[in-house]
Design a protein around this motif. Structure first.
Motif, PDB file in Angstrom:
ATOM      1  N   LEU A 399       0.832  -1.212   0.000  1.00 42.67           N
ATOM      2  CA  LEU A 399       0.000   0.000   0.000  1.00 42.67           C
ATOM      3  C   LEU A 399       0.866   1.261   0.000  1.00 42.67           C
ATOM      4  O   LEU A 399       0.523   2.253  -0.669  1.00 42.67           O
ATOM      5  CB  LEU A 399      -0.933  -0.005   1.212  1.00 42.67           C
ATOM      6  N   TRP A 400       1.959   1.246   0.735  1.00 43.19           N
ATOM      7  CA  TRP A 400       2.883   2.390   0.726  1.00 43.19           C
ATOM      8  C   TRP A 400       3.479   2.562  -0.668  1.00 43.19           C
ATOM      9  O   TRP A 400       3.564   3.690  -1.180  1.00 43.19           O
ATOM     10  CB  TRP A 400       3.974   2.168   1.763  1.00 43.19           C
ATOM     11  N   PHE A 401       3.894   1.476  -1.290  1.00 44.04           N
ATOM     12  CA  PHE A 401       4.423   1.510  -2.654  1.00 44.04           C
ATOM     13  C   PHE A 401       3.392   2.117  -3.604  1.00 44.04           C
ATOM     14  O   PHE A 401       3.713   2.983  -4.433  1.00 44.04           O
ATOM     15  CB  PHE A 401       4.792   0.092  -3.082  1.00 44.04           C
ATOM     16  N   THR A 402       2.147   1.680  -3.492  1.00 44.64           N
ATOM     17  CA  THR A 402       1.086   2.193  -4.358  1.00 44.64           C
ATOM     18  C   THR A 402       0.836   3.677  -4.119  1.00 44.64           C
ATOM     19  O   THR A 402       0.650   4.455  -5.066  1.00 44.64           O
ATOM     20  CB  THR A 402      -0.212   1.398  -4.140  1.00 44.64           C
ATOM     21  N   SER A 403       0.848   4.101  -2.866  1.00 43.57           N
ATOM     22  CA  SER A 403       0.575   5.502  -2.552  1.00 43.57           C
ATOM     23  C   SER A 403       1.661   6.424  -3.111  1.00 43.57           C
ATOM     24  O   SER A 403       1.394   7.595  -3.403  1.00 43.57           O
ATOM     25  CB  SER A 403       0.452   5.703  -1.042  1.00 43.57           C
ATOM     26  N   LEU A 404       2.878   5.915  -3.276  1.00 47.89           N
ATOM     27  CA  LEU A 404       3.974   6.732  -3.801  1.00 47.89           C
ATOM     28  C   LEU A 404       4.097   6.648  -5.313  1.00 47.89           C
ATOM     29  O   LEU A 404       4.381   7.658  -5.977  1.00 47.89           O
ATOM     30  CB  LEU A 404       5.309   6.296  -3.176  1.00 47.89           C
ATOM     31  N   ARG A 405       3.896   5.457  -5.872  1.00 48.20           N
ATOM     32  CA  ARG A 405       4.240   5.250  -7.286  1.00 48.20           C
ATOM     33  C   ARG A 405       3.044   5.359  -8.225  1.00 48.20           C
ATOM     34  O   ARG A 405       3.225   5.558  -9.427  1.00 48.20           O
ATOM     35  CB  ARG A 405       4.898   3.874  -7.460  1.00 48.20           C
ATOM     36  N   CYS A 406       1.832   5.172  -7.718  1.00 48.91           N
ATOM     37  CA  CYS A 406       0.637   5.291  -8.554  1.00 48.91           C
ATOM     38  C   CYS A 406       0.111   6.719  -8.464  1.00 48.91           C
ATOM     39  O   CYS A 406      -0.177   7.207  -7.369  1.00 48.91           O
ATOM     40  CB  CYS A 406      -0.437   4.300  -8.102  1.00 48.91           C
ATOM     41  N   ARG A 407      -0.047   7.364  -9.620  1.00 49.74           N
ATOM     42  CA  ARG A 407      -0.561   8.747  -9.604  1.00 49.74           C
ATOM     43  C   ARG A 407      -1.995   8.840 -10.097  1.00 49.74           C
ATOM     44  O   ARG A 407      -2.481   9.929 -10.368  1.00 49.74           O
ATOM     45  CB  ARG A 407       0.347   9.644 -10.450  1.00 49.74           C
ATOM     46  N   GLU A 408      -2.671   7.694 -10.215  1.00 44.98           N
ATOM     47  CA  GLU A 408      -4.102   7.736 -10.510  1.00 44.98           C
ATOM     48  C   GLU A 408      -4.806   8.115  -9.212  1.00 44.98           C
ATOM     49  O   GLU A 408      -4.702   7.403  -8.213  1.00 44.98           O
ATOM     50  CB  GLU A 408      -4.558   6.367 -11.001  1.00 44.98           C
TER      51      GLU A 408
END
Length: 536
Positions: A399-408
Motif C-alpha cells: 500500500l505504501w508503494f502504491t501511494s507513492l508510485r501510482c498517480r491515478e
C-alpha cells in the motif's frame, strides 16, 4: 511435602490433566498454560468449566495482586497476542517455543507479559500515552536489566538473547520507539550470525539440528521480513540475512515457503532499485545503466514469474494449504498476490529514470488495492479492528508503494485509506504516520502538478478538460528521505534550508525530481527539500 504446600497445589477448577499429574493448574481457558507449554492435551470437566471464570473475563487493572496480573497478561498473550504477532504460519513458535523458553528464563517471561499488555492496550492518542500501562513498563525494564546482567557476566544463551531481542523490538515498536527498535534489529542480526557460527561449531548433534531448524525456519524469516520493511524506509540494511536468488522457483510446498520466497524477491528488488538510482547519480547518467544491473533485473523478473506459476500450482493443491483457517488462508493468499503485483511494477520500472513509467501499470496498482482490501477484511477482528502488531507479511509495504508510485488519484487515495485500516505496527513500520506522510506527499505533488497546468503552460489545453489528470513528470517525487533539521542536513545541495531555524523541531522531506531542459531537450535529476510542518 508439608500440608501447607500440598494445599497450595490444589486447584478445584483446574483441568483434568493437571489433576491427574497432581500439579497446580493455572486455570487458563480454553487450555491451561502448563499443558499447552508442554505439549499435553488439556481438557476441563463440564462442571468445572461452567463455574470457572476465564482470566480474560476480568480486565487487567481490576486486581491489585501482581502475580494475578502477570498470569492475566500471559493468558492474553497465549490466547490472543501470540497469533496477532506471528499469524497462523508462525503461531507454533509464538505459542509453543517462546512459552517453553520463558519457563526457565524470567527475562523472557517479563518481556512476554509486557508486550501482551501493550498489545491489549494499544496507544491511539497522546492522552492515552500519558496513561501507558505502568505494569508493562516495569516488566520491560526488569527484562532488559536481566538480559544486560547476563550479557555482562557472559552467561546469556544466544538463542535466549535472540528471542528476547525479538520481543524487545515488538515492545519498542508498540511504544513508538522506532529508532530503538531498529537498533535492536541490528543487534538481532548480529546474534543470528553468532548463533549460526556457534551451531556450525557443534557438529551434527541433536541440539544443534533443533537449534538450526528453529533459527533458519522461523527466526531468520522474521528478521528478513523486518529487514524488508527497513529497506523500504531506508532505516537499516538487510545485512547478512540476504537470501540468494539462485534461479526459478519450480515448486512451492506450502504457503510458508511461498511467503519466504516472495519476501526474498522483495528484498532483492528494493536493493536493485537503490543500485539503479545510485548508479545514475554516481555516473551522472540519466538513461544508461550498467549491463550488470540490466542482467540482474532480468534474472529477478524471471524468478518472480516462476514464483507466480509455482504459487498458482500451490493454490490448486488444496491439501498443502488447508492446514490454515479459511480466513487466514484468504488473507495470506491475497497478501502474497499483492506483493507479486508490487514486484512486477517495481522490477519493470526500476530500469527507467522516468516516474511516468509506472503509468502503464495502473491496472496492477488497482489489483494491489483490491488484494489488500481482501486481506484486511479477512484478518479483521470481531470488533472491526486489526491486531495492533504483526511481524508477518502485511499490507503496509504494497500500500505504501502504491501511494507513492501510482498517480491515478482514486487508486492512490484508496491505498492510503486502507493503510489507515492496517495494524498499527507491522515490524517496526507505523502505518498511521506512514499514511499521513503519504497524504502530504500526494498533496504536494498534486499542487505542483496543478501549477504546471495553469494558463501559459504548453499542456494546459490538453489537460484542462480531464477529470483528475495524472501528475506531470516534473511534478513527481523520486526517492524520499525524511529528516529533522536538528539532526543535521543530508548530503547534497541544501540551499533552501539555510534560512530555517535549526532550534525548532521541524521535519523535512528530501526528494529527487526529474527536470526537463527545453533548450537542449535533455533531462536531469535535481534534489529538493520541503518542510513538512505546514498545511498544504
Amino acid at each position: 511435602m508439608s500440608a501447607g504446600t500440598s494445599r497450595s497445589l490444589k486447584s478445584r477448577a483446574g483441568c483434568k490433566t493437571c489433576k491427574i499429574r497432581r500439579v497446580k493448574c493455572g486455570e487458563e481457558k480454553p487450555h491451561c498454560v502448563r499443558c499447552t507449554s508442554t505439549g499435553r492435551t488439556c481438557e476441563y470437566s463440564d462442571t468445572n468449566n461452567a463455574r470457572a471464570l476465564s482470566l480474560l473475563d476480568q480486565r487487567l487493572s481490576l486486581s491489585p495482586n501482581t502475580v494475578w496480573r502477570e498470569r492475566r497478561a500471559f493468558a492474553y498473550y497465549f490466547q490472543c497476542a501470540a497469533q496477532y504477532v506471528g499469524g497462523e504460519l508462525d503461531v507454533d513458535f509464538w505459542r509453543t517455543v517462546v512459552p517453553q523458553v520463558c519457563r526457565t528464563e524470567p527475562a523472557v517471561w517479563d518481556a512476554i507479559i509486557a508486550m501482551s499488555v501493550l498489545i491489549e492496550n494499544p496507544e491511539h492518542s497522546q492522552q492515552q500515552q500519558r496513561r501507558r500501562p505502568q505494569d508493562a513498563l516495569a516488566w520491560y525494564a526488569r527484562s532488559v536489566s536481566a538480559v544486560r546482567q547476563r550479557l555482562e557476566r557472559g552467561g546469556l544463551d544466544l538463542l535466549v538473547g535472540l528471542i528476547s531481542c525479538t520481543l524487545f523490538i515488538c515492545i519498542e515498536s508498540l511504544q513508538g520507539g522506532i529508532e530503538a527498535a531498529v537498533r535492536l534489529y541490528g543487534q538481532g542480526v548480529r546474534l543470528i550470525l553468532a548463533l549460526r557460527a556457534q551451531i556450525a561449531g557443534r557438529g551434527v548433534s541433536g541440539s544443534a539440528i533443533n537449534a538450526a531448524s528453529l533459527l533458519e525456519e522461523t527466526i531468520v524469516p522474521i528478521f528478513t521480513r523486518m529487514g524488508m520493511l527497513a529497506l523500504a524506509t531506508s532505516t537499516a540494511p538487510a545485512g547478512g540475512l540476504r537470501q540468494d536468488i539462485k534461479g526459478p522457483t519450480a515448486f512451492l510446498s506450502s504457503l510458508k515457503a511461498a511467503r519466504e520466497t516472495i519476501v526474498a524477491l522483495a528484498n532483492e528488488a528494493q536493493i536493485l532499485q537503490t543500485a539503479c538510482n545510485d548508479y545514475r547519480q554516481r555516473e551522472s547518467s540519466f538513461w544508461r545503466l550498467s549491463p550488470e544491473l540490466i542482467d540482474r533485473q532480468k534474472i529477478l523478473s524471471a524468478s518472480l514469474q516462476s514464483w507466480h506459476k509455482a504459487f498458482t500450482d500451490l493454490a490448486g493443491r488444496k491439501r498443502d494449504i488447508l492446514s490454515l483457517s479459511p480466513s487466514s488462508m484468504v488473507s495470506t493468499s491475497a497478501l502474497l498476490l499483492a506483493y507479486y503485483e508490487m514486484l512486477v511494477v517495481s522490477l519493470a520500472t526500476c530500469v527507467s529514470p522516468l516516474q511516468t513509467a509506472t503509468d502503464a501499470y495502473i491496472p496492477r496498482f488497482q489489483t494491489i488495492v483490491d488484494q489488500c482490501r481482501i486481506a484486511l477484511d479477512a484478518s479483521m477482528r470481531p470488533d472491526g479492528t486489526q491486531p495492533p502488531l504483526s511481524l508477518d507479511v502485511g499490507v503496509s509495504l504494497p500500500l505504501w508503494f502504491t501511494s507513492l508510485r501510482c498517480r491515478e488519484p482514486q487508486i492512490r487515495r484508496a491505498a492510503l485509506a486502507l493503510l489507515r485500516r492496517a495494524p498499527l505496527v507491522q515490524g517496526f513500520y507505523q502505518c498511521i504516520p506512514a499514511a499521513s506522510l503519504g497524504e502530504r506527499i500526494m498533496a504536494l505533488e498534486e499542487r505542483h502538478g496543478k501549477s504546471m497546468r495553469l494558463p501559459g503552460n504548453n499542456d494546459n489545453n490538453d489537460n484542462n478538460d480531464r477529470p483528475d489528470p495524472l501528475i506531470p513528470e516534473e511534478a513527481r517525487f523520486g526517492p524520499l528521505d525524511v529528516f529533522w533539521l536538528r539532526d543535521g542536513c543530508p548530503p547534497g545541495p541544501n540551499e533552501e534550508l539555510v534560512n530555517w531555524d535549526r532550534s525548532r523541531d521541524q521535519s523535512f522531506l528530501r526528494y529527487s525530481r526529474n527536470k526537463h531542459d527545453p533548450a537542449s531537450g535533455t533531462w536531469q535529476t535535481v534534489y529538493e527539500c520541503v518542510c513538512l510542518d505546514f498545511e498544504v
